[in-house]
Design a protein around this motif. Structure first.
Motif, mmCIF file in Angstrom:
data_model
loop_
_atom_site.group_PDB
_atom_site.id
_atom_site.type_symbol
_atom_site.label_atom_id
_atom_site.label_comp_id
_atom_site.label_asym_id
_atom_site.label_seq_id
_atom_site.Cartn_x
_atom_site.Cartn_y
_atom_site.Cartn_z
ATOM 1 N N PRO C 173 103.626 55.507 -52.889
ATOM 2 C CA PRO C 173 103.423 56.836 -50.982
ATOM 3 C C PRO C 173 103.079 57.678 -52.397
ATOM 4 O O PRO C 173 103.821 58.436 -53.270
ATOM 5 C CB PRO C 173 105.034 57.164 -51.011
ATOM 6 N N GLU C 175 101.499 62.113 -53.493
ATOM 7 C CA GLU C 175 102.560 63.194 -53.506
ATOM 8 C C GLU C 175 102.801 63.654 -51.715
ATOM 9 O O GLU C 175 104.749 64.507 -51.308
ATOM 10 C CB GLU C 175 102.524 63.980 -54.190
ATOM 11 N N LYS C 178 104.903 61.808 -49.398
ATOM 12 C CA LYS C 178 106.298 61.770 -50.388
ATOM 13 C C LYS C 178 106.867 63.391 -49.348
ATOM 14 O O LYS C 178 107.723 63.021 -48.829
ATOM 15 C CB LYS C 178 106.881 61.860 -51.719
ATOM 16 N N GLU C 182 109.779 62.680 -46.469
ATOM 17 C CA GLU C 182 111.382 64.010 -46.365
ATOM 18 C C GLU C 182 111.032 64.434 -44.964
ATOM 19 O O GLU C 182 111.997 64.964 -44.362
ATOM 20 C CB GLU C 182 110.858 64.674 -46.940
ATOM 21 N N ASN C 188 108.528 55.767 -43.387
ATOM 22 C CA ASN C 188 109.162 55.839 -44.936
ATOM 23 C C ASN C 188 108.718 54.306 -45.171
ATOM 24 O O ASN C 188 108.597 53.260 -45.102
ATOM 25 C CB ASN C 188 110.297 55.623 -44.791
#
Lengths: 320, 249, 249, 320
Positions: C173, C175, C178, C182, C188
């Protein structure tokens, strides 16, 4: 020859090198000297030839006619360097075909830096400035190396490399002083080429093999880490001059040592690329192999034609 | 003036596109020596290109540069002959394209030496020595390939069969060219055509190659009607200038 | 918002570049039937591309269009993985590239269905049926080529050897990715990776193909550091928009 | 069969056609009917397949996503048409391989229009508008031709072609109403495609062979010159509508005939292209041959795999 005789010859040989005399192809030399030189010179020749590819990638897309001509001439110079160096290597009793075979089979290495892609025009500037810059630092000491043909080839190579390096720096300067997009392009290229350029000076001294022997034979005059420091000390002010930032947060001039301290190199990346898993290793090698294989019929034709002409001459002589 | 400018572009575009095609090869030649030689020819052609475009630019207003002429026109505005666009299929095509152009180019520049336009004559004077070298290089290779192995013979004959129909256009003057021939500025193509045919025929005979019978020759380049290859050549050639307009490099 | 836009572009760019690569093939396939099938996949991918870009454009000001996003960025701004840039060397590469992408794409869209971003979930809903078809098409061909003739086995194994090291990036992933994972918006990747490996391994076993041992995987695409092929893809893709800026077609 | 019997069958056959009954593959048909249909249907199929290439040339460079998708879909439709038509042709007892072989060897023809290059985006518009327009005029009558499979294929083809033609016209309209550069691009494309489109309707009646026989079999309902006139009468007002000029100084509406008079067609160019010497004949054919040859290993693999699967099934049956 008895072991004693060989020992005596080696003693004389070592003395000649110590006296800064040149070793020439017909002189006696230890087998290890021959092998080491074949390895190093051919590796150097291969680097010139493979090194044509990343820059060659931008010839058709160079942004102005002036830059196109200069780049084309530069890449051609590299072909020329390859030619000198292969010739120097051939004087050690190995054929060009064997040398290519070693390259194509992956047995011989070439400089890992050429396994990175050139993805913007600024990369052409960065390669000239940084990669040729690091190459010069590696190569200038070789102008007075012990093996005559290599030393003489290096004198020619270094002269042209300096020119290339200035040309690369000029491309970067022009970009750095251009529009914001151009400046960003230059900075981005510096970001991507800086660390690989530092790696070009070789593994850190504690990891480096061959160093002591190479020092004796004047294949090396300084250690990798010394050369790297020299490169950094020379390059950082140049970056400052054109307003670009070296991508290393730990970089700082050390008043005490008079040198720049710098951050840690990612040696894992270094070994990845050396071991054939860099971004372009496979493509580079495949390109060379393809060029060689696709050219086989052309080389065969030239040979066949030359033979026919030779036979004609002979027939003519007999007829006379 | 417009005729003259068009004529200069026509000459320059041939050099530019052939130089571009040759420079695709750099690093991919069948041997280091041929790689270097082909790059040399490309460098000569691109050097001449710059002289022509600089001259053409000087005929316009002060803002026009050689790069505007090289990079900023649309496909329909390029005037090169179709021959020089032909792709680098294999070395036989590369050398055949080169030879068919070089013999023409040498004769053309020799005539251009006596153009009433002094600037063109001066460019020709500089270019002729280069053209002499080119024709001897490509001619030698035609002989090697034609009279080399069976395979090389077939490959270069295949190239001759494919490329010959593109040679007619070299001698087919455009409208502006005709007028400039009248004025003693442009090269009289009718004059050089028989010499061309004689020279290439002689060398092909030596190389054991056969010129294909051709009733119809291809043309259109001088009028800007190019082959489908041209668009891709220009997409690469113009990439930077189009993507980052009005910048200096 | 910036993260979301980047994420959408990342997904869209994969589809665009793979669609572009496939559309190069149109008219050149090994049979009419495969030609049509590959074009179908290209059409599906480009259709999805448009939905994504339209969504991304809607997050900006009113003047931005899908075409601005597709055509007006520089190479460093495209976020597609390197895998989709790989050239159409031969049909083995085409099908292998497709299969390695399709298995991922199917798993990816399945997960995207439950994204907290409704618009992304809606696009996924439309795309998933298409992806199911793609993976069955390319999977069948992997079996045919892998377990077909000796020649086809070697060719498709060669493609697997060349392409496998590009698959790591699919699960690496960026930045912004990511952060969106979340937030429950992005897929995911850790969750789908083991399923991916299981699926492709199973099919390769069936096809008598061997996954090469790979310590290092290639990456960079998501950060805009592409292969040297990308520049040429964009030179063609953007040709018209760059040559004739600000026009409507 | 005796000559008399054949004659009788022919009589019945002719009568069926005259009654507008469809001839189906399993029906008796004269050998000449079969041959003529193989020739015409395969020529038509080949035209679809080769016709993919000039338009395919712009897929990667289409100026917007919408246009790219539409063009890709259109070229795919042509592949589909090729597929229907090859299938129709195969019902006459010839294999796809044989048909390809005829194309690749140059024995079979395809529509000459596809031997012109597509050099600007506007050519994509012009092809849709003019070339598909002329094709429809040629093809609509074939929807009720005598051979069933051909007639049914043509129904599907014509429906899609009308859509393509509108799409092409819309591209031209957009350009004609765009910037001056776009309008010039559209006019230039019209200038280059107009005359070749007129030639698409075939040689002038006095030069045309097969016409009478084809009329009888409903492979033709009007002569080439009648179709050409229909095409011109239909197209000129469309050009007027979007403000483009037909490149024919002699073009003029004739109040008396109710048709447009038009200038002389360059039949020399027509025959040049038909005889293989057009701008792209060699490339088009080579592209098809290359696709076929490069695909051989793929087709072989599919066959080998299918056989293996079949054997496995058999083994399974035996085991049960």
């Amino acid at each position: 020859m008895s072991d004693k005789e060989v020992k005596d010859l080696e003693k004389i040989f070592d003395q000649r090198i110590a006296n800064d005399e040149k070793i020439e192809p017909r002189d006696w030399m230890p087998e290890k000297y021959r092998k080491t030189h074949i390895r190093q010179i051919s590796q150097h020749a291969h680097s010139e030839i493979v090194g044509m590819l990343p820059e060659g990638n931008w010839i058709t897309r160079a942004p102005s006619l002036r830059r196109k001509v200069a780049l084309l001439a530069k890449v051609q110079d590299e072909a020329g360097h390859g030619l000198y160096l292969y010739s120097a290597c051939e004087t050690l009793g190995i054929s060009r075909e064997e040398l290519y075979e070693q390259l194509h089979s992956g047995k011989a290495k070439y400089s890992s830096i050429f396994n990175y892609p050139t993805i913007t025009w600024a990369d052409i500037g960065a390669i000239g400035w940084l990669v040729d810059g690091a190459a010069i630092i590696n190569q200038v000491p070789l102008c007075s190396t012990s093996f005559g043909p290599y030393a003489r080839a290096m004198v020619r190579v270094c002269k042209e490399e300096s020119f290339h390096q200035r040309q690369g720096f000029e491309i970067m300067m022009k970009l750095a002083k251009g529009t914001p997009e151009q400046k960003a392009m230059a900075q981005d290229a510096l970001n991507r080429w800086w660390w690989p350029s530092l790696m070009m000076l070789g593994p850190t001294d504690s990891e480096s093999v061959h160093t002591e022997q190479s020092m004796k034979w004047k294949l090396k005059r300084k250690t990798n880490d010394e050369l790297r420091q020299q490169f950094i000390d020379q390059t950082v002010p140049q970056a400052d001059l054109i307003g670009l930032t070296i991508p290393d947060q730990d970089l700082k001039f050390n008043e005490e040592t008079g040198h720049y301290d710098f951050g840690e190199i990612d040696w894992d990346e270094f070994w990845q690329v050396v071991k054939g898993e860099g971004p372009c290793n496979k493509e580079r090698l495949q390109t060379r192999v393809d060029a060689w294989e696709n050219g086989a019929w052309v080389r065969d034709a030239a040979m066949a034609y030359a033979e026919k002409q030779e036979n004609k001459k002979d027939d003519l002589k007999e007829a006379v | 003036m417009k005729n003259l400018k068009n004529y200069i572009l026509q000459i320059a575009d041939n050099n530019l596109i052939l130089g571009q095609r040759l420079s695709e090869l750099c690093g991919h030649g069948p041997s280091l020596e041929t790689d270097i030689a082909c790059t040399n020819i490309a460098l000569d052609l691109l050097g001449q290109t710059r002289s022509y475009y600089q001259y053409a630019a000087s005929l316009e207003n002060d803002d026009v540069t050689e790069d505007d002429l090289a990079y900023q026109r649309t496909e329909r505005e390029y005037k090169n002959v179709l021959l020089v666009e032909y792709p680098n299929k294999h070395f036989g095509y590369i050398i055949m394209r080169q030879f068919l152009f070089d013999v023409f180019h040498q004769l053309f520049l020799t005539e251009l030496l006596s153009s009433k336009d002094e600037q063109l004559a001066a460019i020709a004077r500089k270019g002729i020595k280069e053209a002499n070298y080119h024709v001897s290089f490509s001619g030698d290779w035609i002989k090697r390939l034609g009279d080399g192995t069976q395979e090389s013979h077939e490959k270069v004959q295949e190239a001759l069969d494919a490329l010959w129909s593109y040679t007619g256009e070299l001698f087919d003057p455009s409208e502006y060219e005709k007028q400039l021939i009248e004025e003693g500025i442009a090269v009289n193509l009718e004059k050089i055509k028989p010499i061309y045919l004689e020279r290439v025929s002689k060398l092909f005979a030596e190389a054991t190659l056969t010129i294909p019978e051709t009733k119809w020759f291809k043309k259109g380049g001088k009028q800007g009607v190019h082959t489908e290859h041209m668009g891709y050549i220009l997409a690469d050639l113009q990439y930077m200038q189009r993507t980052y307009p009005n910048m200096s490099w």
